[in-house]
Design a protein around this motif. Structure first.
Motif, PDB file in Angstrom:
ATOM      1  N   THR A 169       0.921  -1.260   0.076  1.00  0.00           N
ATOM      2  CA  THR A 169      -0.116  -0.038  -0.119  1.00  0.00           C
ATOM      3  C   THR A 169       0.837   1.215   0.034  1.00  0.00           C
ATOM      4  OG1 THR A 169      -1.837  -1.105   1.097  1.00  0.00           O
ATOM      5  CG2 THR A 169      -1.736   1.306   1.358  1.00  0.00           C
ATOM      6  N   LEU A 170       0.603   2.204  -0.997  1.00  0.00           N
ATOM      7  CA  LEU A 170       1.494   3.343  -0.902  1.00  0.00           C
ATOM      8  C   LEU A 170       0.747   4.379  -0.120  1.00  0.00           C
ATOM      9  CD1 LEU A 170       3.746   5.134  -2.227  1.00  0.00           C
ATOM     10  CD2 LEU A 170       2.137   5.713  -3.973  1.00  0.00           C
ATOM     11  N   GLU A 171       1.428   4.814   0.743  1.00  0.00           N
ATOM     12  CA  GLU A 171       0.756   5.940   1.836  1.00  0.00           C
ATOM     13  C   GLU A 171       1.580   7.409   1.488  1.00  0.00           C
ATOM     14  OE1 GLU A 171      -1.408   5.250   3.835  1.00  0.00           O
ATOM     15  OE2 GLU A 171      -1.602   3.362   3.966  1.00  0.00           O
ATOM     16  N   THR A 172       0.800   8.240   1.718  1.00  0.00           N
ATOM     17  CA  THR A 172       1.470   9.695   1.698  1.00  0.00           C
ATOM     18  C   THR A 172       1.080  10.471   2.906  1.00  0.00           C
ATOM     19  OG1 THR A 172       1.116   9.781  -0.787  1.00  0.00           O
ATOM     20  CG2 THR A 172       1.561  11.822   0.323  1.00  0.00           C
ATOM     21  N   THR A 173       2.133  11.346   3.513  1.00  0.00           N
ATOM     22  CA  THR A 173       2.011  12.008   4.799  1.00  0.00           C
ATOM     23  C   THR A 173       2.639  13.346   4.242  1.00  0.00           C
ATOM     24  OG1 THR A 173       2.174  12.393   7.002  1.00  0.00           O
ATOM     25  CG2 THR A 173       3.977  11.537   5.572  1.00  0.00           C
ATOM     26  N   HIS A 174       1.866  14.453   4.714  1.00  0.00           N
ATOM     27  CA  HIS A 174       2.164  15.914   4.298  1.00  0.00           C
ATOM     28  C   HIS A 174       2.974  16.718   5.556  1.00  0.00           C
ATOM     29  CE1 HIS A 174      -0.009  15.701   0.329  1.00  0.00           C
ATOM     30  NE2 HIS A 174      -0.710  14.790   1.286  1.00  0.00           N
ATOM     31  N   GLY A 218      -3.553  13.933  16.721  1.00  0.00           N
ATOM     32  CA  GLY A 218      -4.031  14.882  15.541  1.00  0.00           C
ATOM     33  C   GLY A 218      -4.722  13.725  14.618  1.00  0.00           C
ATOM     34  N   ASP A 219      -5.907  14.586  14.149  1.00  0.00           N
ATOM     35  CA  ASP A 219      -6.850  13.788  13.787  1.00  0.00           C
ATOM     36  C   ASP A 219      -6.851  13.502  12.110  1.00  0.00           C
ATOM     37  OD1 ASP A 219      -7.802  16.146  12.878  1.00  0.00           O
ATOM     38  OD2 ASP A 219      -9.633  16.119  14.028  1.00  0.00           O
ATOM     39  N   GLY A 220      -5.786  14.224  11.659  1.00  0.00           N
ATOM     40  CA  GLY A 220      -5.558  14.089  10.211  1.00  0.00           C
ATOM     41  C   GLY A 220      -6.194  15.001   9.113  1.00  0.00           C
ATOM     42  N   THR A 221      -7.351  15.787   9.836  1.00  0.00           N
ATOM     43  CA  THR A 221      -8.111  16.486   8.934  1.00  0.00           C
ATOM     44  C   THR A 221      -7.742  17.896   8.785  1.00  0.00           C
ATOM     45  OG1 THR A 221      -9.388  17.490  11.045  1.00  0.00           O
ATOM     46  CG2 THR A 221     -10.159  15.275  10.044  1.00  0.00           C
ATOM     47  N   GLY A 222      -7.940  18.444   7.655  1.00  0.00           N
ATOM     48  CA  GLY A 222      -7.464  19.815   7.347  1.00  0.00           C
ATOM     49  C   GLY A 222      -5.659  19.788   7.242  1.00  0.00           C
ATOM     50  N   ILE A 225      -1.952  16.755  11.699  1.00  0.00           N
ATOM     51  CA  ILE A 225      -1.167  15.764  11.511  1.00  0.00           C
ATOM     52  C   ILE A 225      -1.821  14.417  11.744  1.00  0.00           C
ATOM     53  CG2 ILE A 225       0.837  14.506  12.533  1.00  0.00           C
ATOM     54  CD1 ILE A 225       2.278  16.973  12.973  1.00  0.00           C
ATOM     55  N   HIS A 226      -1.790  13.240  11.164  1.00  0.00           N
ATOM     56  CA  HIS A 226      -2.655  12.032  11.515  1.00  0.00           C
ATOM     57  C   HIS A 226      -1.703  11.380  12.585  1.00  0.00           C
ATOM     58  CE1 HIS A 226      -5.503   9.075   9.543  1.00  0.00           C
ATOM     59  NE2 HIS A 226      -5.441   9.023  10.867  1.00  0.00           N
ATOM     60  N   GLY A 227      -2.316  11.439  14.024  1.00  0.00           N
ATOM     61  CA  GLY A 227      -1.310  11.272  14.953  1.00  0.00           C
ATOM     62  C   GLY A 227      -1.119   9.808  15.262  1.00  0.00           C
ATOM     63  N   LEU A 228      -0.430   9.290  16.175  1.00  0.00           N
ATOM     64  CA  LEU A 228      -0.139   8.007  16.479  1.00  0.00           C
ATOM     65  C   LEU A 228      -1.277   7.300  17.136  1.00  0.00           C
ATOM     66  CD1 LEU A 228       3.468   8.646  18.021  1.00  0.00           C
ATOM     67  CD2 LEU A 228       3.063   7.762  15.740  1.00  0.00           C
ATOM     68  N   MET A 229      -2.096   7.944  18.127  1.00  0.00           N
ATOM     69  CA  MET A 229      -3.242   7.536  18.786  1.00  0.00           C
ATOM     70  C   MET A 229      -4.372   7.104  17.635  1.00  0.00           C
ATOM     71  SD  MET A 229      -2.748   7.261  22.292  1.00  0.00           S
ATOM     72  CE  MET A 229      -4.243   7.345  23.048  1.00  0.00           C
ATOM     73  N   THR A 230      -4.374   7.880  16.761  1.00  0.00           N
ATOM     74  CA  THR A 230      -5.480   7.584  15.691  1.00  0.00           C
ATOM     75  C   THR A 230      -5.140   6.430  14.893  1.00  0.00           C
ATOM     76  OG1 THR A 230      -4.562   9.197  14.160  1.00  0.00           O
ATOM     77  CG2 THR A 230      -6.393  10.167  15.754  1.00  0.00           C
ATOM     78  N   LYS A 231      -3.936   6.200  14.842  1.00  0.00           N
ATOM     79  CA  LYS A 231      -3.472   4.856  13.780  1.00  0.00           C
ATOM     80  C   LYS A 231      -3.417   3.672  14.749  1.00  0.00           C
ATOM     81  CE  LYS A 231      -2.331   7.056   9.662  1.00  0.00           C
ATOM     82  NZ  LYS A 231      -1.187   7.084   8.602  1.00  0.00           N
TER      83      LYS A 231
END
Length: 376
Positions: A169-174, A218-222, A225-231
């Motif tokens: 799976t190709l993932e992208t983080t900004h 971080g919830d990844g919206t807007g 950051i997409h945080g560790l707890m959410t994943k």
């Protein structure tokens, strides 16, 4: 040597002696003039004091004259003969005893400590658990792999062997920007070095606290950051009657069962207190393990602990952070000062800006376990 030859010598000697006598006479005259002036001043002062005495003061006893007493005590003969260069006279009992000078009626100067004391920066953060890698990109792409199936025993020669399947799976983080700023006058920064250092530390600490919050929750919206707890994977090993220490230890086991090695725990200060103060029915502490390691770091069940205000009071995160995630630094935390804001240049104001740009990639969510302690 005859008389004629001696005359010039005698004349020179006589002239030198006369000069010294003239100089001595001038000094005596000056001393006498000073004496007369002192006597005159003291007579005037004596009259003034006498007036105070008649009003109830107790400065001198009757019949004593201040001026003659002072003149008698001066070493006039010594000055006249040049034996003494200066002289002094005492007037014992001239002034009446007044109230003593104490710290109550004499203000004292305080020493100013130039250091500014305020909130202390946090000793550790979530960043300290992660691998950190610099980057020049605005986004990070990474591949996350998974497998299905398992290896097996070949029953007979020539039989088909077990086959695995792999998926990718190709993932992208900004890259995200975390920043804060404060206005200040140019003069105060020039004049107060300690204040400039204090502002620098406080701005950096504000960045670190928000960074902790984003990296954890971080919830990844807007632009979040997409945080560790959410994943992270939810804690799934709870048993009836477990206390906080039981939960913590079982979460470490869950990491081990996912083929990881727990390298860190993130909890709130209140949760750490709860772990270390748990007692049995007889009031004995349950924490029989060491609470610090050889490096002085806080540990729980031999795993380093990061205590963060960004974690909820009953929440926890356990993980093999080195393999589960990576933090990319696009711009490390920096503090800059500039006048290019509104009319700051003309007002001698500056904007002090603290900023960092980071991206978080979570490659192995199964090596992160999130959960909450049961109510006490």
């Amino acid at each position: 040597m005859n008389l004629e030859e001696l005359k010039p010598v005698l004349r020179e000697f006589t002239d030198a002696a006369n000069k010294k006598i003239d100089a001595a006479n001038q000094r005596v005259k000056a001393v006498e003039e000073s004496r007369d002036a002192i006597v005159a001043n003291l007579r005037e002062l004596e009259q003034h004091v006498a007036g105070q005495t008649s009003q109830g003061g107790a400065v001198r006893s009757a019949g004593h004259s201040v001026g003659p007493e002072l003149v008698r005590s001066l070493d006039i003969d010594g000055l006249r003969s040049s034996v003494a260069k200066t002289t002094r006279a005492g007037l014992a009992g001239f002034f009446a005893t007044r109230s003593a000078i104490t710290s109550d009626n004499l203000p004292t100067l305080a020493q100013r400590d130039p250091t500014i004391y305020g909130p202390l920066s946090r000793p550790s953060s979530v960043r300290d658990l992660l691998q950190v890698q610099p980057t020049a990109a605005g986004a990070i792409e990474y591949v996350r792999g998974s497998r299905a199936g398992a290896a097996g025993i070949q029953a007979n020669e020539g039989d088909a062997k077990a086959e695995l399947s792999m998926s990718w799976t190709l993932e992208t983080t900004h890259v995200r920007t975390i920043a804060c700023w404060i206005p200040a006058s140019r003069q105060i920064l020039d004049d107060q070095v300690a204040l400039a250092e204090y502002i620098d530390l406080e701005l950096r600490d504000a960045l670190r606290l928000t960074e902790d919050s984003q990296l954890l929750a971080g919830d990844g919206t807007g632009s979040n950051i997409h945080g560790l707890m959410t994943k992270a994977t939810a804690y799934n090993r709870a048993q009836v009657g477990d206390k906080a220490n039981d939960t913590m230890r079982r979460a470490v086991t869950q990491i081990q069962l996912a083929r990881g090695v727990a390298s860190g725990i993130v909890i709130n200060p209140v949760a750490l207190e709860r772990l270390e103060l748990e007692k049995d029915g007889e009031g004995r502490y349950l924490s029989t393990f060491a609470v610090t390691d050889s490096n002085g770091r806080t540990v729980a069940w031999r795993v380093p602990v990061v205590v963060s205000d960004a974690m909820t009071e009953n929440g926890f995160l356990v993980g093999d952070f080195a393999r589960a995630a990576k933090l990319y630094d696009r711009q490390e935390a920096t503090v800059e000062v500039a006048t290019q804001h509104a009319d700051f240049f003309s007002r001698n104001l500056v904007a002090i800006l603290a900023e960092e740009r980071v991206a978080l990639a979570v490659m192995r969510p199964d090596l992160l376990v999130r959960g909450e302690f049961a109510a006490p």
